[in-house]
Design a protein around this motif. Structure first.
Motif, mmCIF file in Angstrom:
data_model
loop_
_atom_site.group_PDB
_atom_site.id
_atom_site.type_symbol
_atom_site.label_atom_id
_atom_site.label_comp_id
_atom_site.label_asym_id
_atom_site.label_seq_id
_atom_site.Cartn_x
_atom_site.Cartn_y
_atom_site.Cartn_z
ATOM 1 N N GLU A 1 0.812 -1.182 0.004
ATOM 2 C CA GLU A 1 0.149 0.070 0.017
ATOM 3 C C GLU A 1 0.802 1.426 0.035
ATOM 4 N N THR A 2 0.416 2.275 -0.751
ATOM 5 C CA THR A 2 1.115 3.286 -0.732
ATOM 6 C C THR A 2 1.032 4.374 0.381
ATOM 7 N N THR A 3 2.014 4.795 0.894
ATOM 8 C CA THR A 3 1.987 5.934 2.000
ATOM 9 C C THR A 3 2.152 7.182 1.835
ATOM 10 N N ARG B 1 -2.167 5.527 4.617
ATOM 11 C CA ARG B 1 -1.719 4.301 4.115
ATOM 12 C C ARG B 1 -3.048 3.438 3.537
ATOM 13 N N GLY B 2 -3.010 3.356 2.178
ATOM 14 C CA GLY B 2 -4.085 2.661 1.624
ATOM 15 C C GLY B 2 -5.232 3.720 1.521
ATOM 16 N N GLN B 3 -6.139 3.360 2.162
ATOM 17 C CA GLN B 3 -7.667 4.307 2.083
ATOM 18 C C GLN B 3 -7.761 4.884 3.370
ATOM 19 N N ASN B 4 -6.732 4.586 4.369
ATOM 20 C CA ASN B 4 -7.153 5.020 5.628
ATOM 21 C C ASN B 4 -6.007 6.029 6.242
ATOM 22 N N GLY C 1 -7.890 8.067 0.028
ATOM 23 C CA GLY C 1 -6.417 7.680 -0.257
ATOM 24 C C GLY C 1 -5.718 8.032 -1.044
ATOM 25 N N LYS C 2 -6.547 8.256 -2.309
ATOM 26 C CA LYS C 2 -5.817 8.557 -3.718
ATOM 27 C C LYS C 2 -5.860 10.077 -4.000
#
Length: 508
Positions: free
Chosen positions: A2-4, A28-31, A503-504
Motif C-alpha cells: 500500500e502507498t504511504t 496508508r491505503g485508504q485510511n 487515499g488517492k
C-alpha cells in the motif's frame, strides 16, 4: 504494498477541535493511520513514502455538500450551445448542427435571455417537427414548441421538479450523462468536495443506474448519498426499502426521502407563526401537513430518513411536531436521523427542540452571495418587519446545539468554501460592501465543521469520515494558504491545491 502519503503543515484543522495543529497526517491505503504534532517519526518515511511539505497551507477533512441536483446542473450543458446567437435565424442554424437527428428531443443551452420571448424565434421553432426545448443560462426560462407539449414542461416552471417529464430523455443518454458525471465530480473535487447528498426524483429516472455503473467500474471520485424526492407520487416506502438494501457502500448509498413544504418568505409562501407585515396571512400556499406526517411516520417505522424543507418559522414548528412523533431512544433522540433544510426563520423554543431531538439542519451557508445587502434588507423586511433580525440565524441554531451541515442547492449555488466563509462567517452580501445580520454569523471553525463532520453526520457517515483521526477514511483537502490567518479581503482568493479521496490524490 500500500502507498504511504505524508502531509505536513503548520495548519492542520482536524475538525476535532477549534484550533489547527502543526504536524502531519499519514495515509496508508485508504485510511488515515496517524495524525501527530511536530515531525513524523523516521519509520513513517520508509518504504518510498510520498511526502508533501505543505508549509503553512491548511489541511482539513474532505468537504461534503448535503443538497445537490446533478439533474439540474447538467441542463446548462444539454444539447447545442446557443451562446453565440445574435438573431433568431442564428439559433435555428446552430440547432441544425445537432449531430444526432434521431434523438427524441432537440435541446439547446445558453440561449441568450433576450430570446426567451422572441416571437420570431418562436415562429421558427414551431416549424421544426421534432420536440424542441431551449434553455437560457441557469435554465431560468426556455423556449419550446408544440411538439414538446407532451413532456409537461412550461417556461414559467423551470425548477428541477417541473422538468420531470424530460428527465428520462436526457438521463437515458448514457454517453452524455456519463461525460457530465465525470466532469461534475472533477469540478466538485477541485473545490474540495468529496461527498454529496444528491437529490433524485421519485425513482430517479435512470440516475441510480448510472451511479451504480460508475461504482462498479471504480470510476467514482465522489461519495454519493442519493435521496428520493416525491414529485408525481407520494414517498414510495417500498422503493426506499429496496434502495437501502441495494445501495449501502461507502461510495454510494441511499439516504431516504426529501420533500418540500412551504415556499420562500420573499414570495409570501413561507409558513409563518405570525402574519406577514400588513396582512392577516401566515402562508400563501396550501400545505398538507397531515399527509406529510403520515408519510414521515411510515418511513420512520421502516428506518428510512426524511429531510423536510422549512422556510418560515411556522413550517419549522410543524415539522418538528411531526418528528417528535417518530421513534426515539432512551435519551429522547430520534432513532432515524431526520433533517430540516433551508432554515430561513426559526424560533428559540423550536431551535432547542430541534437539538433535543437530534434533528440536523442543512444550512445554505453561501446564501447571502445571491443578492445585495440593500435588497436583502428591503425584500425580507417588507415581508416580516423586525423579524428580519432573526433571518438566516445560523448563530442561534449553533448555540442551541443543532448539528449544522453545509448545503448549496446546487446548481442554485456552486459549493465554494472560501465563499462560504466570506458570506457565512463575515456575512457580507453580494455587493461586498455591507454585512447582513452579522450577529447571526458562524465562526471559521464552526463553518469548517459544517462542511466536514456536520455534513457527514447528515450523511450518516461521521464514524468513518468528517475528521482527521486515525482509522478514518482518507478524504483530505489542502488549501494554498492558512485560512486562519487571512484578512477579510484575501479569503475569496484561497484555492484548493490537493484533494484526496479514499487515499488517492484526485486533484493536485
Amino acid at each position: 504494498m500500500e502507498t504511504t502519503i505524508i502531509l505536513k503543515s503548520s495548519c492542520i484543522f482536524t475538525a476535532v477541535s477549534d484550533s489547527p495543529i502543526s504536524g502531519y497526517v499519514v495515509i496508508r491505503g485508504q485510511n488515515i493511520v496517524k495524525v501527530g504534532e511536530g515531525e513524523p517519526d523516521a519509520a513513517w518515511l520508509e518504504n518510498d513514502a510520498r511526502v508533501f511539505d505543505c508549509k503553512d497551507q491548511t489541511i482539513c477533512p474532505g468537504f461534503a455538500d448535503t443538497h445537490t441536483f446533478f439533474t439540474g446542473y447538467i441542463l446548462d450543458h444539454l444539447g447545442v450551445d446557443l451562446a453565440g446567437a445574435v438573431k433568431a435565424e442564428d439559433v435555428i442554424a446552430l440547432l441544425g448542427q445537432d449531430d444526432n437527428g434521431q434523438k427524441e428531443i432537440l435541446f439547446g443551452h445558453d440561449l441568450p435571455k433576450a430570446f426567451a420571448r422572441d416571437c420570431r424565434l418562436q415562429e421558427l421553432v414551431e416549424e421544426i417537427s421534432r420536440p424542441v426545448i431551449l434553455f437560457t443560462p441557469g435554465h431560468a426560462t426556455f423556449v419550446k414548441n408544440r411538439a414538446a407539449d407532451k413532456y409537461r414542461v412550461t417556461p414559467e416552471e423551470t425548477f428541477s421538479e417541473a422538468l420531470l417529464g424530460i428527465m428520462p430523455v436526457y438521463l437515458g443518454d448514457r454517453d452524455f450523462t456519463g461525460r457530465e458525471l465525470t466532469q461534475y465530480m472533477h469540478m466538485l473535487n477541485a473545490r474540495g468536495i468529496t461527498s454529496v447528498k444528491e437529490m433524485t426524483f421519485d425513482q430517479s429516472n435512470g440516475l441510480k443506474e448510472l451511479l451504480a455503473d460508475f461504482e462498479e467500474k471504480g470510476k467514482l471520485t465522489l461519495r454519493i448519498a442519493f435521496m428520493s424526492q416525491p414529485v408525481e407520487r407520494e414517498a414510495d416506502i417500498a422503493y426506499g426499502e429496496a434502495m437501502a438494501e441495494r445501495f449501502h457502500s461507502d461510495f454510494l448509498h441511499f439516504s431516504g426521502f426529501n420533500q418540500m413544504t412551504d415556499g420562500l418568505i420573499v414570495c409570501g409562501e413561507g409558513d409563518l407563526l405570525e402574519p406577514y407585515e400588513g396582512s392577516g396571512i401566515t402562508c400563501g400556499k396550501e400545505i398538507d401537513y397531515e399527509n406529510l406526517e403520515r408519510q414521515v411516520l411510515e418511513a420512520d417505522q421502516k428506518g428510512l430518513r426524511f429531510t423536510l424543507h422549512s422556510e418560515g418559522d411556522g413550517a419549522f414548528h410543524r415539522i418538528l411536531a411531526i418528528y417528535d412523533k417518530c421513534r426515539k431512544d432512551e435519551n429522547g433522540k430520534l432513532l432515524c436521523r431526520h433533517g430540516i433544510t433551508d432554515l430561513e426563520l426559526t424560533t428559540p423554543a423550536d431551535r432547542k427542540k430541534m437539538a433535543d431531538l437530534g434533528v440536523y439542519g442543512e444550512a445554505y451557508v453561501q446564501m447571502l452571495m445571491t443578492d445585495s445587502a440593500s435588497n436583502w434588507k428591503q425584500d425580507v423586511t417588507e415581508k416580516i418587519g423586525s423579524r428580519f433580525s432573526e433571518y438566516l440565524n445560523l448563530r442561534a441554531l449553533q448555540d442551541a446545539g443543532v448539528t449544522l451541515a453545509a448545503a448549496t442547492d446546487l446548481p442554485f449555488m456552486i459549493p465554494d468554501i472560501p465563499e462560504s466563509i466570506y458570506h457565512g462567517c463575515l456575512n457580507y452580501a453580494k455587493d461586498h460592501t455591507e454585512k447582513v445580520n452579522p450577529q447571526n454569523a458562524l465562526t471559521l471553525p464552526e463553518m469548517l465543521r459544517a462542511w466536514t463532520i456536520g455534513a457527514q453526520y447528515a450523511l450518516g457517515k461521521e464514524d468513518i469520515l468528517g475528521t482527521l483521526e486515525e482509522g478514518k477514511l482518507a478524504d483530505i483537502i489542502v488549501f494554498d494558504r492558512n485560512l486562519f490567518s487571512l484578512k477579510e479581503e484575501a479569503i475569496l482568493d484561497a484555492k484548493v491545491t490537493m484533494t484526496i479521496v479514499n487515499g488517492k490524490i484526485v486533484t493536485e
